[in-house]
Design an enzyme around this catalytic site. Structure first.
Site, PDB file in Angstrom:
ATOM      1  N   TYR A 179     -78.157  46.545  59.189  1.00 44.80           N
ATOM      2  CA  TYR A 179     -78.202  47.987  58.924  1.00 44.80           C
ATOM      3  C   TYR A 179     -77.184  48.742  59.783  1.00 44.80           C
ATOM      4  O   TYR A 179     -76.847  49.884  59.471  1.00 44.80           O
ATOM      5  CB  TYR A 179     -79.594  48.563  59.216  1.00 44.80           C
ATOM      6  CG  TYR A 179     -80.722  48.007  58.382  1.00 44.80           C
ATOM      7  CD1 TYR A 179     -80.499  47.187  57.281  1.00 44.80           C
ATOM      8  CD2 TYR A 179     -82.044  48.314  58.705  1.00 44.80           C
ATOM      9  CE1 TYR A 179     -81.547  46.674  56.543  1.00 44.80           C
ATOM     10  CE2 TYR A 179     -83.101  47.810  57.966  1.00 44.80           C
ATOM     11  CZ  TYR A 179     -82.852  46.980  56.890  1.00 44.80           C
ATOM     12  OH  TYR A 179     -83.902  46.486  56.166  1.00 44.80           O
ATOM     13  N   LEU A 210     -91.300  52.662  47.282  1.00 42.17           N
ATOM     14  CA  LEU A 210     -91.342  53.735  46.287  1.00 42.17           C
ATOM     15  C   LEU A 210     -90.419  53.447  45.101  1.00 42.17           C
ATOM     16  O   LEU A 210     -90.187  54.317  44.256  1.00 42.17           O
ATOM     17  CB  LEU A 210     -90.961  55.072  46.928  1.00 42.17           C
ATOM     18  CG  LEU A 210     -91.839  55.506  48.106  1.00 42.17           C
ATOM     19  CD1 LEU A 210     -91.331  56.806  48.712  1.00 42.17           C
ATOM     20  CD2 LEU A 210     -93.294  55.646  47.683  1.00 42.17           C
ATOM     21  N   LYS A 225     -88.725  54.973  53.608  1.00 39.62           N
ATOM     22  CA  LYS A 225     -87.577  55.539  54.315  1.00 39.62           C
ATOM     23  C   LYS A 225     -87.211  56.886  53.720  1.00 39.62           C
ATOM     24  O   LYS A 225     -87.192  57.050  52.503  1.00 39.62           O
ATOM     25  CB  LYS A 225     -86.386  54.574  54.225  1.00 39.62           C
ATOM     26  CG  LYS A 225     -85.045  55.175  54.647  1.00 39.62           C
ATOM     27  CD  LYS A 225     -84.101  55.258  53.459  1.00 39.62           C
ATOM     28  CE  LYS A 225     -82.813  55.965  53.858  1.00 39.62           C
ATOM     29  NZ  LYS A 225     -81.806  55.915  52.770  1.00 39.62           N
ATOM     30  N   SER A 226     -86.926  57.851  54.565  1.00 43.37           N
ATOM     31  CA  SER A 226     -86.363  59.129  54.151  1.00 43.37           C
ATOM     32  C   SER A 226     -85.623  59.712  55.340  1.00 43.37           C
ATOM     33  O   SER A 226     -86.010  59.474  56.484  1.00 43.37           O
ATOM     34  CB  SER A 226     -87.451  60.104  53.689  1.00 43.37           C
ATOM     35  OG  SER A 226     -86.861  61.350  53.342  1.00 43.37           O
ATOM     36  N   VAL A 227     -84.553  60.459  55.069  1.00 39.97           N
ATOM     37  CA  VAL A 227     -83.873  61.175  56.145  1.00 39.97           C
ATOM     38  C   VAL A 227     -84.157  62.671  56.051  1.00 39.97           C
ATOM     39  O   VAL A 227     -83.599  63.465  56.805  1.00 39.97           O
ATOM     40  CB  VAL A 227     -82.348  60.921  56.121  1.00 39.97           C
ATOM     41  CG1 VAL A 227     -82.056  59.457  56.400  1.00 39.97           C
ATOM     42  CG2 VAL A 227     -81.731  61.354  54.797  1.00 39.97           C
ATOM     43  N   ARG A 254     -90.028  65.080  54.028  1.00 37.13           N
ATOM     44  CA  ARG A 254     -90.523  63.862  53.377  1.00 37.13           C
ATOM     45  C   ARG A 254     -90.979  62.823  54.400  1.00 37.13           C
ATOM     46  O   ARG A 254     -91.880  62.040  54.112  1.00 37.13           O
ATOM     47  CB  ARG A 254     -89.445  63.283  52.461  1.00 37.13           C
ATOM     48  CG  ARG A 254     -89.269  64.113  51.199  1.00 37.13           C
ATOM     49  CD  ARG A 254     -88.264  63.503  50.262  1.00 37.13           C
ATOM     50  NE  ARG A 254     -88.101  64.336  49.070  1.00 37.13           N
ATOM     51  CZ  ARG A 254     -87.115  64.198  48.199  1.00 37.13           C
ATOM     52  NH1 ARG A 254     -86.194  63.262  48.385  1.00 37.13           N
ATOM     53  NH2 ARG A 254     -87.029  64.989  47.139  1.00 37.13           N
TER      54      ARG A 254
END
Length: 281
Positions: A53, A193, A234-236, A240
């Site tokens: 990553y 998701l 995961k969200s940035v 959220r």
């Protein structure tokens, strides 16, 4: 204000893991520091990263700058395909730990099976050594097949604590989850998701969300939790990040779960590579 907490699951080695974590796949290193700090503020204590990553250093800076005791956190990273092999894995681990700024890691995973490379057993032996030395608390794998999971146990006598693999309502991995349960292996979902709006636009999810005063994303996360999956959305987006965390407050009933299970598309629902044939460095 309601306080949300992640349920804890117990591994087959006796260690525990927060069932809801925060993933940082496709997050740039400088962004990772910011969003992981936001995740800590929301309540997350489980962070999932990987060497490939490119953001282990950013996660490390967030840990150092959070004011939290690392012993109160659960940090996962992974050995990449190009680093497989016994000695190579030990060296890759040292480099990851330097970037993370940690003395001890909670969970180290083999990132992909890579059957053509054929180094997964030797790599697994390196993880066993790291665990025996006390540098890693728990060890596991990602993106393996039932046959490869059995091979690790047969070759070493050590059963992975956890198996992380693509899992979502379109592709629920029933066979893998059943096998994992039979061997005491925790099941962890990546891309929980479904990586997009198609799944979250399903009428069945909208109906369940309305019923619970929740969002479709929260319903899907609650489904994973209800099945016993460890889940790492995961969200940035700060709102959220909080929204996903608050999915721990959504409790689905059997009818809800059955309706979500009915979204299964079989192999047509797969988004990522097939571990049985994947071959990339």
């Amino acid at each position: 204000m309601t306080t949300f907490e992640s349920p804890q699951l117990t591994f087959n080695d006796g260690n525990t893991i927060p069932q809801l974590g925060y993933g940082v796949w496709k997050v740039e290193d400088d962004v990772a520091e910011k969003v992981v700090l936001q995740a800590f503020e929301a309540g997350y204590r489980h962070i999932d990263t990987a060497r490939i990553y490119g953001n282990e250093a950013g996660v490390g800076r967030a840990i150092a700058g959070s004011g939290l005791d690392p012993r109160d956190l659960f940090i996962t990273t992974k050995v990449w395909n190009a680093d497989q092999g016994y000695e190579e894995t030990l060296a890759a681990f040292d480099a990851s730990m330097e970037r993370l700024g940690l003395e001890t890691l909670d969970l180290y995973l083999i990132h992909w099976l890579q059957p053509k490379q054929g180094k997964h057993v030797e790599t697994w032996k390196a993880l066993i050594e790291l665990q025996k030395s006390g540098r890693v608390r728990s060890i596991g794998v990602c993106n393996f097949t039932v046959e490869a999971l059995a091979e690790l146990e047969e070759a070493t006598g050590v059963v992975p604590a956890i198996h992380q693999v693509e899992t979502h309502p379109y592709f629920p991995q029933t066979e893998l989850r059943d096998y994992a349960a039979s061997r005491g292996i925790a099941h962890q979902s990546w891309s929980p998701l479904g990586q997009g709006s198609e799944l979250l636009s399903e009428p069945a999810l909208a109906s369940i969300a309305e019923k619970h005063g929740a969002t479709p994303a929260q319903v899907v996360i609650a489904w994973h939790l209800a099945l016993g999956n460890v889940v790492i959305p995961k969200s940035v987006t700060p709102s959220r990040i909080v929204e996903n965390w608050e999915a721990t407050g959504v409790t689905l009933d059997a009818e809800d779960i059955a309706a979500i299970n009915a979204l299964d598309k079989g192999d047509a629902g797969r988004i990522g590579a097939d571990p049985a044939v994947s071959d990339f460095a």
